[in-house]
Design an enzyme around this catalytic site. Structure first.
Site, PDB file in Angstrom:
ATOM      1  N   ARG A 111       0.832  -1.193   0.000  1.00 44.34           N
ATOM      2  CA  ARG A 111       0.000   0.000   0.000  1.00 44.34           C
ATOM      3  C   ARG A 111       0.872   1.250   0.000  1.00 44.34           C
ATOM      4  NH1 ARG A 111      -4.894   2.107  -1.363  1.00 44.34           N
ATOM      5  NH2 ARG A 111      -6.134   2.866   0.380  1.00 44.34           N
ATOM      6  N   THR A 412      -9.677  -0.211  -9.725  1.00 42.73           N
ATOM      7  CA  THR A 412      -8.622  -1.102  -9.249  1.00 42.73           C
ATOM      8  C   THR A 412      -8.583  -2.237 -10.258  1.00 42.73           C
ATOM      9  OG1 THR A 412      -9.143  -0.499  -6.966  1.00 42.73           O
ATOM     10  CG2 THR A 412      -7.932  -2.521  -7.242  1.00 42.73           C
ATOM     11  N   THR A 430      -3.775  -1.045  -7.645  1.00 42.07           N
ATOM     12  CA  THR A 430      -4.615   0.108  -7.947  1.00 42.07           C
ATOM     13  C   THR A 430      -3.798   1.381  -8.037  1.00 42.07           C
ATOM     14  OG1 THR A 430      -6.601   1.314  -7.218  1.00 42.07           O
ATOM     15  CG2 THR A 430      -5.072   0.604  -5.518  1.00 42.07           C
ATOM     16  N   GLU A 432      -6.145   3.993  -7.419  1.00 45.59           N
ATOM     17  CA  GLU A 432      -7.290   4.559  -6.714  1.00 45.59           C
ATOM     18  C   GLU A 432      -8.412   4.940  -7.665  1.00 45.59           C
ATOM     19  OE1 GLU A 432      -9.714   5.872  -3.496  1.00 45.59           O
ATOM     20  OE2 GLU A 432      -8.294   4.319  -3.908  1.00 45.59           O
ATOM     21  N   SER A 479     -10.030  -1.318   0.828  1.00 47.04           N
ATOM     22  CA  SER A 479     -11.000  -2.419   0.784  1.00 47.04           C
ATOM     23  C   SER A 479     -10.512  -3.600  -0.044  1.00 47.04           C
ATOM     24  CB  SER A 479     -12.326  -1.920   0.190  1.00 47.04           C
ATOM     25  OG  SER A 479     -12.925  -0.983   1.035  1.00 47.04           O
ATOM     26  N   GLY A 500     -13.391  -0.453  -5.407  1.00 46.61           N
ATOM     27  CA  GLY A 500     -13.410   0.402  -4.228  1.00 46.61           C
ATOM     28  C   GLY A 500     -14.037  -0.308  -3.046  1.00 46.61           C
TER      29      GLY A 500
END
Length: 613
Positions: A111, A412, A430, A432, A479, A500
């Site tokens: 992330r 994503t 992703t 976003e 998520s 998302g």
């Protein structure tokens, strides 16, 4: 001929300009892209993604003797070419890997992280949140990318081929180009206004000033060069000239002359890129109907929320429930799990996440006792109290104020791979929003993420959001829910989805449909989807309406709001006799593509074989 331009050296300028062109199909030929197959069955390995070129990149590596990890990174890099609005070098994600040699599941948290200069109030002006749309299209939303480090770490730790080899298919694809399909054209058109405000983005994705036409070939030589540097030097390229360009672009976004868009500068620094580390975490784990379900732990909320919902559903025997009763229970479990997600999940380096309790069977019983078979919980429901009696099931009531809305962007991508040795990868990545920040790094061929908009900008009046406020070096809650399911200690399913905040519900419903409702995996992937995220209304795809199930659930009190599309699953199932079934979306996002190493004829399972046992 429509052309794009790019930043290149003087000697190579003309050749690169020609290579960057969006080339139309020959006159008289139908503008067709690669073939797409939503289901493939065979042996020796498999790949499923949303895009045929990406699936072929992974398959090429498998055919040459690479393993599932090599194939996953090859496919992901190819998606950075053909799905650049959903993933890429400037983003991040979560990598879940089953090692056949060890018989265990590993995960990588790739992330993005907030800059060291980010503060709790960085998205506030005069004490109020800045407009969300302005936060999205800004340098302020750009986090330190985690994808390069994820690719390098995965290949070095678990791959069987060097990074330079694994990146070859994507480099070739970026150089030669890919055929623009309707989905790419539509996504470009939807972003054309903001893309036009950034010269490097307009040059690459608006050749001739307009979205590339369906059937044309779009090339990205700048990305090919970026990938070459990465293949040679790994993620350390973000400490060199490429990283310097990323920082300059984020902190001083290059806006077109005359554009009236307010584009806030970012906080990213060279130190943020140099300090980035991918984190290997223990996966989440729940036992569901005797199956071992593994997912991604925080900073993602995917594994915890899917796992908690499954535990709540597991308190009831599916054999005693009609199909619509299973669906009712799933919607209510999702509602309760989302309440806890929004209240308690954040980056564990910054927040004390009560993960063990949230995934315990005792806590699931405490939450499940709120679900009535003939009525609907009024939403939004409040989260439970993981500290009350340590989840001993005595307290059958919510105890806190409900959380606020979930702003997570919908774009994503997800892929799955398996190899001849039994290794499996489920990988979600992703940038976003569809198109990320909208800002392309000049001369580098990739968009920057807007992941930091996944933070809650402030604590709500009800007290929600504290776990997910911005902070230096913090990873925003996600998520993404890449999932691997073992049966009797061996891989059985691997799946995930974009979407998302709907990712969690997509993965949850596919699992329940496959395990409890007797559907085959292709049926579960294709079925009309619902998404209940602790809201008064449940989102539903058009195919759900005017069905007996919709009528039955509406009579219980569920209220449905139509939405065109939810998620885009890529999945694998291990069948008998060593066969693998790869499954991609038949229609959503234009349809995905599944392939196996050695094809064999496939017949649908017989009656009763759709269930897990």
């Amino acid at each position: 001929m429509k052309r794009t331009t790019c930043r290149v050296g003087a000697a190579a300028g003309l050749l690169a300009l020609i290579a960057a062109a969006a080339v139309p199909a020959r006159a008289g030929e139908a503008p067709e892209g690669p073939d797409r197959d939503s289901v493939a069955v065979g042996r020796g390995g498999a790949v499923a993604t949303v895009d045929p070129d990406a699936t072929e990149a992974g398959m090429r590596v498998l055919r040459s003797g690479g393993n599932a990890v090599d194939a996953a990174v090859a496919a992901a890099a190819a998606l950075g070419v053909t799905e650049p609005y959903s993933s890429g070098f400037g983003g991040g994600g979560y990598f879940v890997y089953y090692s056949a040699a060890e018989g265990r599941v590993h995960t990588l948290d790739g992330r993005e992280t907030a800059p060291a200069a980010m503060r709790e109030d960085s998205f506030l002006e005069d004490g109020e949140p800045i407009p969300f749309e302005e936060a999205v299209t800004s340098g302020l939303s750009v986090g330190a990318p985690g994808t390069p480090a994820t690719w390098e770490r995965a290949v070095e730790q678990w791959g069987s081929r060097p990074l330079q080899y694994v990146m070859r298919p994507a480099i070739r694809l970026a150089e030669r180009g890919f055929t623009v399909d309707a989905t790419f054209n539509e996504q470009t058109a939807a972003n054309a206004e903001r893309f036009a405000d950034f010269p490097a983005t307009a040059e690459l994705f608006l050749p001739g000033g307009a979205p590339p036409e369906v059937g044309t070939v779009l090339r990205n030589p700048d990305l090919a060069d970026t990938y070459r540097d990465f293949a040679r030097h790994g993620a350390s390229v973000l400490e060199g000239e490429i990283g310097a360009d990323v920082v300059e672009t984020a902190t001083a976004p290059p806006v077109a002359p005359g554009a009236d868009r307010q584009v806030r500068p970012g906080l990213l620094s060279a130190g943020d890129l140099a300090d980035y580390e991918v984190v290997e975490r223990d996966p989440t784990h729940v036992d569901y109907r005797g199956l071992d379900v593994y997912g991604m732990a925080p900073s993602s909320s995917g594994g915890s929320t899917v796992g908690e919902a499954l535990n709540i559903i597991d308190t009831r025997d599916p054999a005693e429930l009609a199909p619509e009763e299973i669906q009712h229970l799933t919607l209510e479990a999702s509602k309760l799990a989302y309440a806890d997600r929004n209240a308690y999940i954040g980056d564990p380096a910054h927040v004390d996440v009560p993960l063990e309790t949230l995934l315990s069977e005792d806590y699931a019983r405490q939450r499940a006792c709120l679900v009535e078979p003939d009525s609907v919980l009024a939403a939004p429901v409040a989260p439970g109290d993981p500290g009350a009696g340590n989840g001993d099931g005595d307290a059958c009531a919510p105890s806190s104020a409900p959380a606020g809305p979930e702003p997570e962007g919908p774009s994503t991508t997800h892929l799955v791979t398996a190899d001849r040795w039994g290794n499996v990868v489920s990988y979600t990545l992703t940038i976003e929003q569809t198109g990320g920040s909208g800002i392309t790094v000049p001369g580098r061929g990739f968009l920057l993420n807007n992941e930091l908009t996944d933070f809650d900008f402030r604590v709500s009046e009800t007290g929600a959001g504290a776990a997910n406020l911005p902070a230096p070096g913090k990873r925003p809650r996600s998520s993404m829910a890449p999932t691997i399911v073992l049966r009797d200690g061996e891989p059985w399913l691997a799946l995930g989805s974009p979407g998302g905040a709907t990712i969690i519900t997509t993965v949850l419903h596919v699992l329940v449909d496959r395990v409890d409702r007797g559907m085959t995996l292709p049926e579960a992937v294709a079925a009309p989807r619902l998404s209940q995220r602790n809201a008064e209304q449940t989102q539903a795809e058009p195919g759900f309406f005017d069905t007996p199930e919709e009528k039955a659930l509406s009579e219980l009190g569920h209220v449905f709001a139509e939405t065109p599309e939810i998620g885009a699953v890529s999945a694998l199932e291990f069948l008998d006799r060593g066969r693998i079934q790869a499954v991609a979306e038949p229609r959503r996002r234009g349809g995905g593509h599944a392939a196996v190493l050695r094809e064999r004829g496939w017949e649908p399972p017989g009656p009763g074989s759709g269930a897990a046992r």
